[in-house]
Enzyme design. Structure first.
Site: not given
Length: 253
Positions: A146, A142
């Site tokens: 995040k 990600h």
């Protein structure tokens, strides 16, 4: 016309959902919730859900776990269905979400993508067929903004595999201090954070002389936003209290 209140309206996902709803004839965002209370679209924005005195049919939550308790208080008070897309809840919050579902319709999923949720079914089948003979490793990637690791999606994938294995698997998140061969009955979960990666998940079944890999890559946040809006439409229509997920939405389609 389905009236939606959007929690986390000024975040990345909130802005994508706002854009999608603006191009739909059957849904309308009537209010937004955001801690800063800044108005970025053509609907009113409130720092606290309890400041909103208008009417809505369902709430979509793509905010932060710190907002969950206040949002549930509002939903229970007003008997409003809620689609919870936020991840990273602790055990106490998960228990509160489950308790709320006894009184109102609650939708919760670690991933709103149709593809990911079909992937869950594939993983269950693989785990049943491959069983003891294959090691299972999960890698998720990600963007560098995040907050939670591993991702809620990675844990969903791990749970799907675990429930179908013939043994009780242990989740292992970090091996750098372990000086031993890999035990047979574990599921390794690794997290990568970098750049602007939207979301990539790979599950590897590693056997003797062969590897099976099932992989999903999200090219944009729109796939999650579309899933969230579909879930809101489903939840507002189902009426009955309960804890729902994307499998229920898929079945309704």
């Amino acid at each position: 016309m389905l009236r939606i209140a959007l929690s986390g309206c000024n975040g990345r996902m909130g802005r994508v959902i706002t854009d999608i709803c603006a191009h739909k004839d059957n849904v309308k965002i009537v209010a937004g919730f955001d801690l800063a209370g800044q108005k970025l679209a053509d609907f009113p924005v409130y720092a606290d859900p309890h400041e909103f005195t208008g009417a809505c049919d369902v709430i979509i939550d793509f905010s932060n776990v710190s907002s969950t308790d206040s949002l549930l208080d509002y939903c229970l008070k007003n008997k409003t269905p809620v689609v919870i897309c936020t991840t990273g809840h602790d055990e106490a919050q998960l228990a509160r979400i489950a308790a709320a579902s006894a009184e109102i319709p609650v939708f919760r999923s670690g991933n709103m993508s149709l593809g990911i949720n079909l992937m869950l079914d594939l993983l269950r089948k693989c785990a049943k067929v491959l069983g003891e003979g294959f090691d299972v490793e999960i890698v998720e990637k990600h963007h560098n903004q995040k907050l939670d690791a591993p991702s809620g999606t990675a844990l969903m994938l791990a749970d799907a595999v675990k429930e179908s294995l013939p043994y009780e698997a242990e989740y292992v998140y970090d091996r750098h201090e372990r000086r031993e061969k890999r035990p047979a009955h574990e599921i390794g979960i690794s997290a990568v954070r970098g750049g602007t990666i939207v979301g990539e998940h790979s599950v590897l079944f590693c056997g003797r002389d062969e590897v099976i890999e099932i992989r999903h890559s999200a090219q944009s946040r729109e796939v999650f936003a579309v899933g969230a809006v579909n879930a809101a439409v489903f939840l507002a229509a189902c009426k009955a209290p309960g804890l729902y997920n994307m499998q229920d939405v898929i079945a309704s389609l």
